[in-house]
Design an enzyme around this catalytic site. Structure first.
Site, mmCIF file in Angstrom:
data_model
loop_
_atom_site.group_PDB
_atom_site.id
_atom_site.type_symbol
_atom_site.label_atom_id
_atom_site.label_comp_id
_atom_site.label_asym_id
_atom_site.label_seq_id
_atom_site.Cartn_x
_atom_site.Cartn_y
_atom_site.Cartn_z
ATOM 1 N N MET A 65 0.835 -1.204 0.000
ATOM 2 C CA MET A 65 0.000 0.000 0.000
ATOM 3 C C MET A 65 0.873 1.258 0.000
ATOM 4 S SD MET A 65 -3.519 -0.753 2.061
ATOM 5 C CE MET A 65 -2.876 -0.618 3.722
ATOM 6 N N LEU A 94 6.771 3.108 1.351
ATOM 7 C CA LEU A 94 7.649 1.947 1.474
ATOM 8 C C LEU A 94 8.764 2.160 2.488
ATOM 9 C CD1 LEU A 94 7.981 1.041 -2.308
ATOM 10 C CD2 LEU A 94 6.312 0.200 -0.653
ATOM 11 N N GLU A 98 12.152 -0.376 4.617
ATOM 12 C CA GLU A 98 13.118 -1.441 4.368
ATOM 13 C C GLU A 98 12.471 -2.820 4.334
ATOM 14 O OE1 GLU A 98 16.505 -3.485 3.503
ATOM 15 O OE2 GLU A 98 16.104 -1.325 3.334
ATOM 16 N N HIS A 109 9.578 -3.599 3.008
ATOM 17 C CA HIS A 109 9.113 -3.788 1.630
ATOM 18 C C HIS A 109 10.290 -4.051 0.690
ATOM 19 C CE1 HIS A 109 5.801 -1.043 3.179
ATOM 20 N NE2 HIS A 109 5.120 -2.091 2.763
ATOM 21 N N GLN A 166 -10.480 -2.495 2.757
ATOM 22 C CA GLN A 166 -9.945 -3.169 3.938
ATOM 23 C C GLN A 166 -9.806 -2.240 5.129
ATOM 24 O OE1 GLN A 166 -6.179 -4.170 1.770
ATOM 25 N NE2 GLN A 166 -5.181 -3.682 3.717
ATOM 26 N N VAL A 208 10.912 -6.901 9.623
ATOM 27 C CA VAL A 208 12.116 -6.066 9.699
ATOM 28 C C VAL A 208 11.865 -4.982 10.751
ATOM 29 C CG1 VAL A 208 13.646 -4.512 8.438
ATOM 30 C CG2 VAL A 208 12.662 -6.511 7.294
ATOM 31 N N MET A 218 8.973 -2.209 11.533
ATOM 32 C CA MET A 218 8.814 -1.207 10.485
ATOM 33 C C MET A 218 7.396 -1.259 9.926
ATOM 34 S SD MET A 218 12.371 -1.116 8.362
ATOM 35 C CE MET A 218 13.894 -0.652 9.180
ATOM 36 N N ARG A 245 2.720 3.087 8.873
ATOM 37 C CA ARG A 245 2.001 3.930 9.836
ATOM 38 C C ARG A 245 2.945 4.598 10.829
ATOM 39 N NH1 ARG A 245 -1.983 -0.048 8.818
ATOM 40 N NH2 ARG A 245 -4.058 0.847 8.442
#
Length: 282
Positions: free
Chosen positions: A30, A33, A35, A37, A61, A176, A184, A187
């Site tokens: 979503m 981004l 680390e 991702h 969602q 991560v 991480m 949000r």
């Protein structure tokens, strides 16, 4: 790196790749981004010839309209991060592209969704399954990559892949974390500075519960101790803290050595809802 905005363009691209015998990977996100991702993207680039990253803030969602409205959207910054990580195609659809008509189909994942996130966010996993199913159909990947921070989501998607016979391999990677232990998350950008300083208590609480379990404490005792630790910081509102079977996600009253379990939580801090988990392998 190509940037595509329509379902038709993505379908045409992936169809050509398949004809050429290339292996395709999908990393659904979503955006905003981090680390975590990028770790998925780099792993996908090592395993496959083509890496498709989708960025779509999926309205179906979200239970809270404000959460949807405030969710970070940074497409240009995200694109700059993706190309060096090995992304081949960035899929950036609009809401109208993904939902030309309102979705009426309903998923029921049984016991998997009637706990934790499913209890506190009714309809959330229906929205997740709908959009992930659409992305699977459009991109037809050989592999799809997900992070384990959303442990319940991975379990739901794995069930959907099995039930609907999607011809792909689901690949999940461990959470991560920041240097202080905070998982991480996109949000995290919304956390006020003061809240950010206490946010690592969530991971510390997971570790506390895990250590108590390893020392022979009951699931109830470990849960109580960890919850009390979180709530000793008044900035937190704890939504749930669960100790569950790692596969079925059903809460445990007792824990047997050798049983894979997952400790999961959701809490509100500084106006931001955070989730995290810790897996205890046998």
């Amino acid at each position: 790196m190509e940037i595509l905005h329509t379902a038709a363009a993505l379908q045409a691209y992936t169809e050509n790749c398949r004809r050429a015998g290339l292996r395709l990977a999908l990393v659904p996100t979503m955006g905003a981004l981090h680390e975590g991702h990028l770790q998925l993207v780099r792993a996908a680039a090592q395993a496959c010839d083509v890496v498709i990253v989708s960025i779509f803030v999926n309205p179906t969602q979200f239970n809270n309209p404000d959460d949807f409205r405030l969710y970070p959207r940074l497409p240009e910054a995200d694109a700059n991060l993706l190309a060096p990580a090995g992304c081949t195609v960035l899929f950036l659809p609009s809401v109208e592209e993904m939902y030309p008509k309102p979705s009426v189909m309903k998923f029921d994942f049984g016991a998997l969704e009637h706990v934790m996130e499913g209890t506190h966010r009714p309809g959330h996993f229906n929205g997740v399954a709908t959009v992930v199913g659409k992305l699977f159909h459009l991109s037809r990947p050989h592999q799809a990559y997900f992070g384990q921070k959303d442990w319940q989501q991975v379990a739901i998607v794995r069930q959907m892949v099995a039930d609907l016979a999607f011809d792909l391999e689901l690949v999940s990677f461990p959470t991560v974390r920041e240097a202080d232990g905070l998982a991480m998350s996109s949000r995290n950008r919304r956390l006020p500075a003061e809240a950010r300083t206490v946010a690592p208590r969530l991971y510390a609480a997971l570790q506390l519960a895990a250590e108590q379990l390893r020392q022979g404490a009951s699931a109830a005792a470990a849960q109580q101790a960890a919850s009390a630790y979180i709530l000793s910081e008044p900035a937190f509102t704890l939504e749930y803290f669960e100790i569950a079977d790692a596969h079925t996600l059903q809460p445990l009253n007792s824990w047997q050595p050798g049983q894979p379990i997952v400790v999961c939580l959701a809490a509100h801090l500084g106006g931001v809802r955070l989730i995290d988990n810790l897996v205890l392998e046998p």
